[in-house]
Write a protein that holds these residues in place. Structure first.
Motif, PDB file in Angstrom:
ATOM      1  N   ARG A 132       9.011  -0.356  10.850  1.00  0.00           N
ATOM      2  CA  ARG A 132       7.871  -1.178  10.441  1.00  0.00           C
ATOM      3  C   ARG A 132       6.580  -0.363  10.368  1.00  0.00           C
ATOM      4  O   ARG A 132       5.503  -0.911  10.173  1.00  0.00           O
ATOM      5  CB  ARG A 132       7.690  -2.356  11.399  1.00  0.00           C
ATOM      6  N   ARG A 133       6.716   0.946  10.501  1.00  0.00           N
ATOM      7  CA  ARG A 133       5.553   1.813  10.399  1.00  0.00           C
ATOM      8  C   ARG A 133       5.228   2.103   8.935  1.00  0.00           C
ATOM      9  O   ARG A 133       6.099   2.048   8.072  1.00  0.00           O
ATOM     10  CB  ARG A 133       5.798   3.123  11.149  1.00  0.00           C
ATOM     11  N   PHE A 134       3.974   2.423   8.703  1.00  0.00           N
ATOM     12  CA  PHE A 134       3.552   2.732   7.337  1.00  0.00           C
ATOM     13  C   PHE A 134       4.215   4.032   6.890  1.00  0.00           C
ATOM     14  O   PHE A 134       4.032   5.076   7.523  1.00  0.00           O
ATOM     15  CB  PHE A 134       2.032   2.859   7.270  1.00  0.00           C
ATOM     16  N   PRO A 135       4.974   4.002   5.794  1.00  0.00           N
ATOM     17  CA  PRO A 135       5.741   5.184   5.396  1.00  0.00           C
ATOM     18  C   PRO A 135       4.984   6.163   4.503  1.00  0.00           C
ATOM     19  O   PRO A 135       5.450   7.282   4.265  1.00  0.00           O
ATOM     20  CB  PRO A 135       6.915   4.569   4.620  1.00  0.00           C
ATOM     21  N   GLY A 136       3.822   5.762   4.004  1.00  0.00           N
ATOM     22  CA  GLY A 136       3.114   6.590   3.034  1.00  0.00           C
ATOM     23  C   GLY A 136       2.194   7.619   3.668  1.00  0.00           C
ATOM     24  O   GLY A 136       1.962   7.615   4.881  1.00  0.00           O
ATOM     25  N   PRO A 137       1.627   8.506   2.837  1.00  0.00           N
ATOM     26  CA  PRO A 137       0.692   9.520   3.341  1.00  0.00           C
ATOM     27  C   PRO A 137      -0.649   8.909   3.735  1.00  0.00           C
ATOM     28  O   PRO A 137      -1.101   7.930   3.136  1.00  0.00           O
ATOM     29  CB  PRO A 137       0.534  10.470   2.152  1.00  0.00           C
ATOM     30  N   VAL A 138      -1.280   9.488   4.754  1.00  0.00           N
ATOM     31  CA  VAL A 138      -2.581   9.019   5.251  1.00  0.00           C
ATOM     32  C   VAL A 138      -3.499  10.220   5.408  1.00  0.00           C
ATOM     33  O   VAL A 138      -3.094  11.248   5.956  1.00  0.00           O
ATOM     34  CB  VAL A 138      -2.450   8.287   6.606  1.00  0.00           C
ATOM     35  N   GLN A 139      -4.729  10.089   4.922  1.00  0.00           N
ATOM     36  CA  GLN A 139      -5.713  11.157   5.050  1.00  0.00           C
ATOM     37  C   GLN A 139      -6.998  10.614   5.666  1.00  0.00           C
ATOM     38  O   GLN A 139      -7.362   9.456   5.431  1.00  0.00           O
ATOM     39  CB  GLN A 139      -6.058  11.758   3.685  1.00  0.00           C
ATOM     40  N   PHE A 140      -7.684  11.462   6.425  1.00  0.00           N
ATOM     41  CA  PHE A 140      -8.995  11.136   6.978  1.00  0.00           C
ATOM     42  C   PHE A 140      -9.956  12.226   6.515  1.00  0.00           C
ATOM     43  O   PHE A 140      -9.797  13.391   6.876  1.00  0.00           O
ATOM     44  CB  PHE A 140      -8.942  11.051   8.505  1.00  0.00           C
ATOM     45  N   VAL A 141     -10.927  11.837   5.694  1.00  0.00           N
ATOM     46  CA  VAL A 141     -11.817  12.795   5.037  1.00  0.00           C
ATOM     47  C   VAL A 141     -13.244  12.579   5.514  1.00  0.00           C
ATOM     48  O   VAL A 141     -13.820  11.504   5.305  1.00  0.00           O
ATOM     49  CB  VAL A 141     -11.751  12.646   3.499  1.00  0.00           C
ATOM     50  N   VAL A 142     -13.821  13.594   6.138  1.00  0.00           N
ATOM     51  CA  VAL A 142     -15.197  13.517   6.624  1.00  0.00           C
ATOM     52  C   VAL A 142     -16.150  14.036   5.555  1.00  0.00           C
ATOM     53  O   VAL A 142     -15.916  15.098   4.969  1.00  0.00           O
ATOM     54  CB  VAL A 142     -15.375  14.340   7.916  1.00  0.00           C
ATOM     55  N   GLY A 143     -17.211  13.281   5.296  1.00  0.00           N
ATOM     56  CA  GLY A 143     -18.211  13.735   4.336  1.00  0.00           C
ATOM     57  C   GLY A 143     -18.782  12.589   3.530  1.00  0.00           C
ATOM     58  O   GLY A 143     -18.417  11.426   3.714  1.00  0.00           O
ATOM     59  N   ASP A 144     -19.681  12.931   2.638  1.00  0.00           N
ATOM     60  CA  ASP A 144     -20.365  11.956   1.796  1.00  0.00           C
ATOM     61  C   ASP A 144     -19.510  11.648   0.571  1.00  0.00           C
ATOM     62  O   ASP A 144     -19.274  12.522  -0.268  1.00  0.00           O
ATOM     63  CB  ASP A 144     -21.725  12.519   1.370  1.00  0.00           C
ATOM     64  N   ALA A 145     -19.056  10.407   0.460  1.00  0.00           N
ATOM     65  CA  ALA A 145     -18.165  10.026  -0.642  1.00  0.00           C
ATOM     66  C   ALA A 145     -18.849  10.109  -1.999  1.00  0.00           C
ATOM     67  O   ALA A 145     -18.169  10.129  -3.033  1.00  0.00           O
ATOM     68  CB  ALA A 145     -17.629   8.610  -0.418  1.00  0.00           C
ATOM     69  N   VAL A 177       0.861  -1.179   0.000  1.00  0.00           N
ATOM     70  CA  VAL A 177       0.000   0.000   0.000  1.00  0.00           C
ATOM     71  C   VAL A 177       0.900   1.232   0.000  1.00  0.00           C
ATOM     72  O   VAL A 177       1.823   1.339   0.808  1.00  0.00           O
ATOM     73  CB  VAL A 177      -0.923   0.008   1.239  1.00  0.00           C
ATOM     74  N   GLU A 178       0.636   2.156  -0.919  1.00  0.00           N
ATOM     75  CA  GLU A 178       1.462   3.356  -1.034  1.00  0.00           C
ATOM     76  C   GLU A 178       0.824   4.570  -0.375  1.00  0.00           C
ATOM     77  O   GLU A 178       1.518   5.457   0.109  1.00  0.00           O
ATOM     78  CB  GLU A 178       1.720   3.665  -2.520  1.00  0.00           C
ATOM     79  N   ARG A 179      -0.500   4.587  -0.369  1.00  0.00           N
ATOM     80  CA  ARG A 179      -1.208   5.747   0.163  1.00  0.00           C
ATOM     81  C   ARG A 179      -2.549   5.298   0.710  1.00  0.00           C
ATOM     82  O   ARG A 179      -3.189   4.405   0.150  1.00  0.00           O
ATOM     83  CB  ARG A 179      -1.420   6.774  -0.950  1.00  0.00           C
ATOM     84  N   LEU A 180      -2.993   5.902   1.817  1.00  0.00           N
ATOM     85  CA  LEU A 180      -4.262   5.536   2.447  1.00  0.00           C
ATOM     86  C   LEU A 180      -5.155   6.760   2.605  1.00  0.00           C
ATOM     87  O   LEU A 180      -4.706   7.814   3.067  1.00  0.00           O
ATOM     88  CB  LEU A 180      -4.016   4.929   3.830  1.00  0.00           C
ATOM     89  N   VAL A 181      -6.414   6.601   2.220  1.00  0.00           N
ATOM     90  CA  VAL A 181      -7.421   7.632   2.462  1.00  0.00           C
ATOM     91  C   VAL A 181      -8.618   6.955   3.123  1.00  0.00           C
ATOM     92  O   VAL A 181      -9.165   5.992   2.587  1.00  0.00           O
ATOM     93  CB  VAL A 181      -7.870   8.324   1.158  1.00  0.00           C
ATOM     94  N   PHE A 182      -8.999   7.449   4.296  1.00  0.00           N
ATOM     95  CA  PHE A 182     -10.158   6.913   5.012  1.00  0.00           C
ATOM     96  C   PHE A 182     -11.270   7.959   4.995  1.00  0.00           C
ATOM     97  O   PHE A 182     -11.026   9.140   5.259  1.00  0.00           O
ATOM     98  CB  PHE A 182      -9.795   6.571   6.462  1.00  0.00           C
ATOM     99  N   ASN A 183     -12.470   7.503   4.703  1.00  0.00           N
ATOM    100  CA  ASN A 183     -13.608   8.423   4.607  1.00  0.00           C
ATOM    101  C   ASN A 183     -14.808   7.880   5.371  1.00  0.00           C
ATOM    102  O   ASN A 183     -15.056   6.672   5.378  1.00  0.00           O
ATOM    103  CB  ASN A 183     -13.989   8.634   3.140  1.00  0.00           C
ATOM    104  N   ASP A 184     -15.531   8.782   6.004  1.00  0.00           N
ATOM    105  CA  ASP A 184     -16.818   8.419   6.600  1.00  0.00           C
ATOM    106  C   ASP A 184     -17.653   9.680   6.754  1.00  0.00           C
ATOM    107  O   ASP A 184     -17.116  10.792   6.870  1.00  0.00           O
ATOM    108  CB  ASP A 184     -16.643   7.746   7.966  1.00  0.00           C
ATOM    109  N   LEU A 185     -18.956   9.486   6.745  1.00  0.00           N
ATOM    110  CA  LEU A 185     -19.874  10.613   6.898  1.00  0.00           C
ATOM    111  C   LEU A 185     -19.878  11.138   8.327  1.00  0.00           C
ATOM    112  O   LEU A 185     -20.150  12.314   8.568  1.00  0.00           O
ATOM    113  CB  LEU A 185     -21.285  10.165   6.495  1.00  0.00           C
ATOM    114  N   SER A 186     -19.563  10.255   9.282  1.00  0.00           N
ATOM    115  CA  SER A 186     -19.601  10.627  10.696  1.00  0.00           C
ATOM    116  C   SER A 186     -18.220  11.069  11.184  1.00  0.00           C
ATOM    117  O   SER A 186     -17.267  10.287  11.186  1.00  0.00           O
ATOM    118  CB  SER A 186     -20.086   9.436  11.536  1.00  0.00           C
ATOM    119  N   GLU A 187     -18.133  12.305  11.606  1.00  0.00           N
ATOM    120  CA  GLU A 187     -16.862  12.811  12.140  1.00  0.00           C
ATOM    121  C   GLU A 187     -16.499  12.103  13.442  1.00  0.00           C
ATOM    122  O   GLU A 187     -15.321  11.864  13.726  1.00  0.00           O
ATOM    123  CB  GLU A 187     -16.968  14.319  12.374  1.00  0.00           C
TER     124      GLU A 187
END
Length: 364
Positions: free
Chosen positions: A143-156, A112-122
């Motif tokens: 051993r930690r994930f080296p890539g960028p991670v985002q958490f996006v709140v809202g309707d996908a 996995v190179e990049r992670l984006v997590f999304n949910d409607l509920s903050e």
């Protein structure tokens, strides 16, 4: 053990079991009756149920998921994630520790190179972020994930919410989310747009890996036989195979779903329908949606599907539907085949390349 003792033990067990079943049924029937007059139309928006700070959503679903062995099914899907990964309806992050994020043990073709997590509920997504941060803090530095991670709140399904990376997402995951969507068909179509399209160059997965997989898929298409399939199903499959072949066997990114919905048994569907309002009002999801019909209406290609628990749990691997190439484009490609039988023209770049996959790989 004497036969008399055995008789009394089995009788006691039978009595306790029948009492429990009767109590459960009466509680269910009473609850259903109480909810009959609730003004809550089927598929109404019940997302406000996720905004209650006093509730622990993980605790509420933990037992049922254990009894249904859902963790192993979640893990199975998450292990297929690679490249640029988007998880929609991420909730409290129940999949968080299941991704292959350790750079020391994960093979290159599964990273996995990049992670984006999304949910409607903050509220839920905040819990998911805390889980991720805790997992990373516990891991050793290397051993930690080296890539960028985002958490996006809202309707996908909002086309302006999630930024599509260059080349699209290689993997999109959703577990137990369609049940909460008011327009699940449009939602899946939007996921199809966010996904890497067939023939599109990925920025998260080595294109040599995709080229190899595409060649294998073309070979599989040649060998496939639709034994027992109905005539409409065969026609649909042939149309899809033709589109995939036009794109050199490249299927594009994956959309991985683990959902719950209607059963293939009528009496179970009656139970689901009777308790739908009650379940939706408490958990914020409609457990009687026809997931199979939703997927069919989305127009996405079904690569793999399985159903569990009398058909109420659905596991899907979907792909974006390839866009038909114009006749002129196909003709131009065929006219430029002069580097061997596998050479094709990369129309987007205007240069000749080797391979089956429509011109993204191994430039001369």
């Amino acid at each position: 053990m004497s036969s008399n003792t055995y008789f009394w033990i089995t009788s006691l067990f039978g009595f306790l079991l029948s009492t429990y079943v009767a109590y459960t049924y009466m509680s269910y029937a009473r609850s259903v009756k109480e909810y009959e007059n609730l003004d809550l139309p089927q598929n109404a928006d019940v997302s406000s149920r996720w905004l209650d700070l006093s509730r622990n959503f993980d605790d509420e679903v933990e037992l049922s998921e254990k009894l249904m062995f859902l963790r192993s099914k979640r893990e199975k899907l998450c292990r297929e994630a690679r490249g640029n990964v988007l998880e929609v309806s991420a909730g409290t992050g129940r999949n968080m520790e299941l991704y292959p994020l350790d750079p020391l043990v994960t093979p290159e073709d599964k990273r996995v190179e990049r992670l984006v997590f999304n949910d409607l509920s903050e509220i839920m997504l905040d819990q998911a972020q805390k889980k991720f941060e805790t997992l990373q803090e516990k891991a050793k530095q290397n051993r930690r994930f080296p890539g960028p991670v985002q958490f996006v709140v809202g309707d996908a399904s909002d086309k302006s919410l999630i930024k599509r990376p260059e080349g699209g997402f290689d993997t999109i995951i959703q577990t137990m989310g369609i049940c909460s969507e008011t327009n699940p068909v449009a939602f899946l179509k939007q996921l199809g747009e966010l996904c890497r399209q067939p023939g599109e160059k990925s920025s998260g997965v080595d294109m040599k890996i995709i080229e190899k997989e595409s060649q294998q898929h073309l070979e599989d298409l040649k060998k496939r036989r639709d034994h027992g399939a109905s005539e409409p199903e065969q026609k649909r499959q042939q149309e899809e195979d033709t589109l995939v072949t036009e794109h050199g066997g490249d299927l594009g990114g994956k959309i991985l779903l683990l959902e719950h919905g209607r059963s293939y048994l009528g009496f179970i569907n009656r139970v689901l329908d009777n308790g739908a309002k009650m379940h939706a009002d408490h958990y914020g999801c409609w457990w009687n949606k026809d997931i199979e019909q939703v997927v069919k209406d989305s127009g996405l290609i079904v690569e793999r599907k399985k159903r569990y628990h009398f058909g109420t749990t659905y596991e899907y691997v979907l792909r974006p539907r390839p866009r038909p190439r114009s006749e002129d484009e196909i003709e131009r490609r065929s006219e430029n085949v002069d580097g061997g039988k596998n050479a094709v023209l990369d129309v987007s770049q205007g240069v000749k390349v080797k391979g089956w996959t429509g011109g993204w790989f191994s430039k001369n």
